[in-house]
Design an enzyme around this catalytic site. Structure first.
Site, short mmCIF file in Angstrom:
data_model
loop_
_atom_site.label_atom_id
_atom_site.label_comp_id
_atom_site.label_asym_id
_atom_site.label_seq_id
_atom_site.Cartn_x
_atom_site.Cartn_y
_atom_site.Cartn_z
N ARG A 1 3.76 -5.40 0.24
CA ARG A 1 2.83 -5.02 -0.81
C ARG A 1 2.35 -6.30 -1.48
O ARG A 1 2.93 -7.37 -1.33
CB ARG A 1 3.49 -4.08 -1.82
CG ARG A 1 4.89 -4.48 -2.20
CD ARG A 1 5.24 -4.15 -3.60
NE ARG A 1 4.36 -4.79 -4.54
CZ ARG A 1 4.49 -6.06 -4.94
NH1 ARG A 1 5.43 -6.83 -4.43
NH2 ARG A 1 3.65 -6.56 -5.82
N ALA B 1 -1.69 -7.94 -2.48
CA ALA B 1 -2.87 -8.19 -1.65
C ALA B 1 -2.73 -9.40 -0.74
O ALA B 1 -3.01 -9.31 0.47
CB ALA B 1 -4.11 -8.33 -2.54
N ARG C 1 -4.15 0.18 4.21
CA ARG C 1 -4.33 0.36 2.76
C ARG C 1 -5.75 -0.02 2.42
O ARG C 1 -6.25 -1.05 2.89
CB ARG C 1 -3.33 -0.47 1.95
CG ARG C 1 -1.88 -0.03 2.18
CD ARG C 1 -0.96 -0.52 1.08
NE ARG C 1 -1.18 0.18 -0.17
CZ ARG C 1 -0.55 -0.14 -1.29
NH1 ARG C 1 0.29 -1.15 -1.32
NH2 ARG C 1 -0.78 0.53 -2.41
N ASP D 1 -5.94 -7.08 -6.71
CA ASP D 1 -6.07 -6.71 -5.30
C ASP D 1 -7.51 -6.82 -4.82
O ASP D 1 -7.76 -6.93 -3.63
CB ASP D 1 -5.56 -5.28 -5.09
CG ASP D 1 -4.04 -5.23 -5.15
OD1 ASP D 1 -3.43 -5.13 -4.08
OD2 ASP D 1 -3.48 -5.31 -6.25
#
Length: 346
Positions: free
Chosen positions: A52, A54, A95, A238
């Site tokens: 996890r 970015a 994602r 992100d």
């Protein structure tokens, strides 16, 4: 190398023919690295939030392309490139919000398009460069951000924007690390519900570097600001739009509103690769919504229940609530489209 400069925490390790991924769902109770030997495994690690953050997502995806090339070239298949492209498409769907994912995959595709005699060596070199460049960028951001807030007595961070979310050293935590190496500073961290990245990851990561941290419930942030204990909120991102609107973990927007009310400054720290120049503002950022079951107790997951949950995992902070955006190539104060454009040359 000082304790603050050492890579004490690593989310990703490339070990010859596989990617080792720290399962961040188990930290800090367990420190478990899982081997990913194929692109599918990397995609699943990203989608399941074992990986996890970015920048880390982009780095992992780059290594996923390496694994795909390694597999399909070894098969001596005439259509190996088509199979690699299919894996790239799969990784791109893991994602939706983190722009670094698409940025890294774009770089890997460009290497493949160059038709190297040894495609595996070429993509591996590019993935390793993306990884190394991210660590260097993190350190540069840390120094720039620390220069800006020199003298701050207290800071608050949200989610985890540290070494665990990047190639190493961090984005928001890079500033905190660099500042703490210069002077004492009180560090507060939100729990960051519902995945508790602040409680499980941020305070643990800081403790590994000998940096004291105080954990608070997300709902305590306003009262903390009112007390005068903090001067800055420091977060990662992100995706950042061309005008400076920034998407980050859900709850970030609320902190920005609270900071404005209480005269606390608000900093976003992210590498240039997080800026999406293709979108003018944050209204075009796709916000990922995850399974309501991540929020619901077991008694509310029954088919006949009247209780549901809404589970967006990001929100967008408007540029006019941001005091500074810090990247490896520069600092934009009170960001706007004009100010952000100065970073585009880098």
């Amino acid at each position: 190398m000082t304790k603050q400069n050492r890579l004490s925490v690593e989310a990703l390790k490339w070990v010859g023919d596989k990617l080792q991924v720290l399962d961040q769902r188990k930290v800090p109770e367990q420190i478990v690295y899982q081997d990913c030997g194929e692109a599918e495994g990397v995609g699943d690690a990203i989608a399941s939030m074992r990986v996890r953050g970015a920048p880390a997502i982009g780095i992992a995806a780059a290594y996923g392309v390496v694994l795909s090339v390694m597999r399909h070239v070894a098969e001596n298949a005439a259509d190996w490139r088509a199979k690699v492209d299919a894996d790239i498409d799969m990784l791109a769907k893991s994602r939706p919000t983190a722009v670094n994912l698409f940025w890294a995959l774009g770089r890997m595709k460009a290497v493949l398009d160059a038709s190297h005699a040894d495609p595996l060596a070429a993509v591996l070199a590019e993935a390793e460069k993306i990884h190394a460049d991210d660590i260097a960028a993190n350190r540069a951001m840390g120094e720039r951000g620390a220069d800006l807030i020199d003298g701050a007595k207290g800071v608050l961070t949200h989610c985890n924007a540290g070494a665990l979310a990047t190639g190493g050293y961090g984005t928001a935590l890079s500033v905190i690390r660099s500042l703490y190496a210069r002077q004492p500073v009180k560090v507060y961290a939100d729990e960051t519900r519902p995945w508790l990245q602040g409680a499980r990851l941020t305070v643990w990561e800081l403790s590994q570097d000998g940096i004291p941290a105080t954990l608070i419930a997300d709902s305590a942030a306003a009262w903390l600001m009112r007390s005068g204990a903090i001067d800055w909120v420091i977060v990662g991102a992100d995706r950042i739009a061309a005008n400076g609107d920034a998407a980050n973990k859900i709850g970030t927007y609320a902190l920005a509103v609270l900071a404005r009310q209480h005269g606390v400054k608000f900093m976003v720290v992210a590498p240039n690769s997080t800026i999406d120049w293709t979108i003018a503002d944050g209204s075009r950022i796709e916000i990922e919504e995850r399974d309501p079951a991540e929020l619901l107790p077991a008694c509310y997951r029954e088919q006949q229940t009247l209780v549901n949950a809404w589970n967006p995992v990001f929100d967008v902070t408007p540029a006019d609530l941001i005091s500074a955006i810090v990247t490896e190539s520069g600092v934009v104060l009170n960001p706007s489209a004009e100010g952000m454009a100065r970073l585009r040359a880098f």
